[in-house]
Design a protein around this motif. Structure first.
Motif, short mmCIF file in Angstrom:
data_model
loop_
_atom_site.label_atom_id
_atom_site.label_comp_id
_atom_site.label_asym_id
_atom_site.label_seq_id
_atom_site.Cartn_x
_atom_site.Cartn_y
_atom_site.Cartn_z
N LEU A 293 5.49 -6.87 -4.91
CA LEU A 293 4.43 -6.26 -4.11
C LEU A 293 3.18 -6.14 -4.95
CD1 LEU A 293 3.35 -4.77 -1.61
CD2 LEU A 293 4.43 -2.68 -2.50
N LEU A 294 2.13 -6.83 -4.53
CA LEU A 294 0.83 -6.76 -5.18
C LEU A 294 -0.01 -5.71 -4.46
CD1 LEU A 294 -1.49 -7.73 -7.01
CD2 LEU A 294 -1.91 -9.55 -5.34
N LEU A 295 -0.42 -4.67 -5.19
CA LEU A 295 -1.19 -3.56 -4.63
C LEU A 295 -2.64 -3.68 -5.09
CD1 LEU A 295 1.50 -0.91 -5.49
CD2 LEU A 295 0.76 -1.38 -3.14
N LEU A 296 -3.54 -3.97 -4.15
CA LEU A 296 -4.97 -4.05 -4.44
C LEU A 296 -5.65 -2.85 -3.79
CD1 LEU A 296 -5.65 -7.85 -3.74
CD2 LEU A 296 -5.24 -6.75 -5.96
N GLY A 297 -6.10 -1.93 -4.61
CA GLY A 297 -6.70 -0.72 -4.09
C GLY A 297 -8.21 -0.80 -4.02
N GLY A 298 -8.82 0.33 -3.72
CA GLY A 298 -10.27 0.40 -3.60
C GLY A 298 -10.95 0.27 -4.95
N SER A 299 -12.26 0.15 -4.91
CA SER A 299 -13.00 -0.15 -6.14
C SER A 299 -12.98 1.01 -7.12
CB SER A 299 -14.44 -0.51 -5.79
OG SER A 299 -15.07 0.57 -5.12
N SER A 300 -12.73 2.23 -6.67
CA SER A 300 -12.62 3.36 -7.59
C SER A 300 -11.20 3.51 -8.12
CB SER A 300 -13.02 4.66 -6.90
OG SER A 300 -14.39 4.67 -6.62
N GLN A 301 -10.29 2.72 -7.58
CA GLN A 301 -8.91 2.77 -8.06
C GLN A 301 -8.74 1.83 -9.24
OE1 GLN A 301 -6.94 1.91 -4.31
NE2 GLN A 301 -6.36 4.06 -4.12
N ASN A 302 -7.75 2.12 -10.05
CA ASN A 302 -7.44 1.22 -11.15
C ASN A 302 -5.95 0.89 -11.14
OD1 ASN A 302 -6.03 3.36 -12.45
ND2 ASN A 302 -7.92 4.06 -13.44
N ARG A 303 -5.50 0.23 -12.17
CA ARG A 303 -4.13 -0.26 -12.16
C ARG A 303 -3.10 0.86 -12.27
NH1 ARG A 303 -6.42 -1.38 -17.06
NH2 ARG A 303 -5.26 -0.91 -18.99
N TYR A 304 -3.54 2.09 -12.58
CA TYR A 304 -2.63 3.23 -12.64
C TYR A 304 -2.64 4.08 -11.37
CZ TYR A 304 -2.98 2.06 -17.60
OH TYR A 304 -2.97 1.40 -18.79
N SER A 305 -3.50 3.77 -10.43
CA SER A 305 -3.70 4.64 -9.28
C SER A 305 -2.51 4.71 -8.34
CB SER A 305 -4.95 4.21 -8.50
OG SER A 305 -6.12 4.37 -9.27
N TRP A 306 -1.57 3.78 -8.49
CA TRP A 306 -0.44 3.74 -7.57
C TRP A 306 0.83 4.29 -8.19
CZ3 TRP A 306 -1.55 2.70 -2.64
CH2 TRP A 306 -2.80 2.15 -2.41
N GLN A 307 0.72 4.94 -9.35
CA GLN A 307 1.92 5.49 -9.99
C GLN A 307 2.59 6.54 -9.11
OE1 GLN A 307 0.09 6.34 -13.95
NE2 GLN A 307 1.94 5.37 -14.74
N SER A 308 1.81 7.28 -8.34
CA SER A 308 2.42 8.30 -7.49
C SER A 308 3.18 7.71 -6.32
CB SER A 308 1.34 9.25 -6.96
OG SER A 308 0.36 8.55 -6.22
N HIS A 309 3.00 6.42 -6.04
CA HIS A 309 3.76 5.74 -5.00
C HIS A 309 5.01 5.03 -5.54
CE1 HIS A 309 -0.17 6.24 -3.12
NE2 HIS A 309 0.37 6.00 -1.95
N GLU A 310 5.11 4.92 -6.86
CA GLU A 310 6.15 4.09 -7.45
C GLU A 310 7.56 4.60 -7.17
OE1 GLU A 310 5.33 3.46 -11.57
OE2 GLU A 310 3.49 2.33 -11.18
N LYS A 311 7.71 5.93 -7.05
CA LYS A 311 9.07 6.43 -6.85
C LYS A 311 9.66 5.98 -5.53
CE LYS A 311 7.54 11.02 -5.26
NZ LYS A 311 7.63 12.47 -5.56
#
Length: 322
Positions: free
Chosen positions: A54-72
């Motif tokens: 799953l490739l997660l492309l977030g908004g421009s203020s997001q970075n590669r760590y912004s999805w850690q809270s979804h990882e669980k």
């Protein structure tokens, strides 16, 4: 569309009795370069995947760590890939003369470099802009597509706000810009009940106030890029299972704009998440993760308590979806 995010840049932590499945030995970072611009991707590996990476492309203020809270919720299902593309996060500054197609090609470059031939693609707000262009230019690399808080045209609110916000940032009024950005992204409290509205607004304002000079410079360039090049080209899209969703009270990329986007894609499904606005993936993390996970593992997204009825905006072009 400079989507806001509450960026999780601290090391992975244990939440309650459920560890976030992103321990250091499970995650790796790859430093890459595309056309002379350095960038970094993060890969959380899953040895027994139930679906494609799953490739997660977030908004421009997001970075590669912004999805850690979804990882669980997502990491047990498949390998997760996040990235700071050139011009964003900690990667090299990218002049606005480089358009969205350049960023889409950078995504393909990353997948080639890390040896991932096909992905489930998620794009949120600006991530949809880049993700859709990537899918249009490299359809062979996409298995399924999920887009959130997205549109196929620049919202009028955004186009009107960009000159004011750019001027405010350039004169160093960070507090004024933060206040304007919160108003832009968050719905009016009178629009309807939004989960965690006040808390997310405070966190969002704090994030904007704490921007570095590098982040501010990239933010200004990002706005110039979008206004100069636009966010959408009517190119063919892959005939793959596709889902578009947004918060029911999204006032930036409204539900009608999401429907319009879904209508451009063969057989795409559309729904809204209840009690959420443009920041649906922040306000309703577990529900948005569940929606993404269900779709990417071919489970039904019909009849979910947290969503409105699923629609098919263009039934005549319905594409059989597993």
């Amino acid at each position: 569309m400079r989507t806001a995010a509450i960026a999780a840049q601290a090391p992975p932590r244990v939440e309650g009795s459920r560890p976030v499945p992103s321990e250091p030995e499970q995650a790796e970072e790859r430093k890459l370069a595309f056309e002379g611009f350095r960038y970094t991707c993060r890969i959380v590996h899953q040895g027994s995947p139930q679906t494609e990476p799953l490739l997660l492309l977030g908004g421009s203020s997001q970075n590669r760590y912004s999805w850690q809270s979804h990882e669980k919720w997502l990491a047990p299902l498949c390998t997760l890939i996040t990235v700071d593309l050139p011009g964003y996060g900690s990667s090299d500054f990218l002049p606005a003369s480089y358009d969205i197609s350049f960023l889409g090609d950078a995504v393909q470059h990353m997948l080639t470099e890390v040896g991932v031939p096909e992905v489930n693609l998620f794009g949120g707000c600006f991530g949809e802009v880049v993700g859709l262009r990537f899918a249009q230019r490299h359809p062979e690399s996409v298995k399924r597509m999920v887009f959130a808080a997205a549109a196929n045209r620049l919202p009028a609110l955004y186009s009107e706000a960009v000159p004011r916000l750019t001027e405010t940032l350039e004169r160093g009024d960070i507090a004024g810009a933060a206040e304007g950005l919160v108003r832009l992204f968050m719905s009016n409290p009178e629009a309807g009940k939004v989960r965690r509205h006040a808390a997310v607004a405070r966190l969002l304002q704090r994030q904007f106030l704490n921007q570095t000079q590098d982040e501010i410079r990239k933010a200004v360039e990002h706005n110039i890029r979008l206004v100069t090049h636009g966010c959408y080209e009517p190119l063919p899209v892959p005939r793959v299972p596709t889902l578009v969703f947004t918060g029911e009270y999204d006032t930036l990329c409204t539900p009608d704009m999401g429907r319009d986007l879904a209508a451009t894609m063969p057989g795409a499904l559309f729904t809204t998440v209840k009690e959420a606005d443009h920041l649906v993936t922040v306000e309703r993390r577990e529900e948005s993760a569940d929606l993404i996970a269900r779709f990417c593992t071919d489970l039904s997204v019909e009849g979910l308590a947290y969503c409105t009825d699923v629609e098919v905006p263009c039934p005549a072009r319905l594409h059989a979806q597993a």
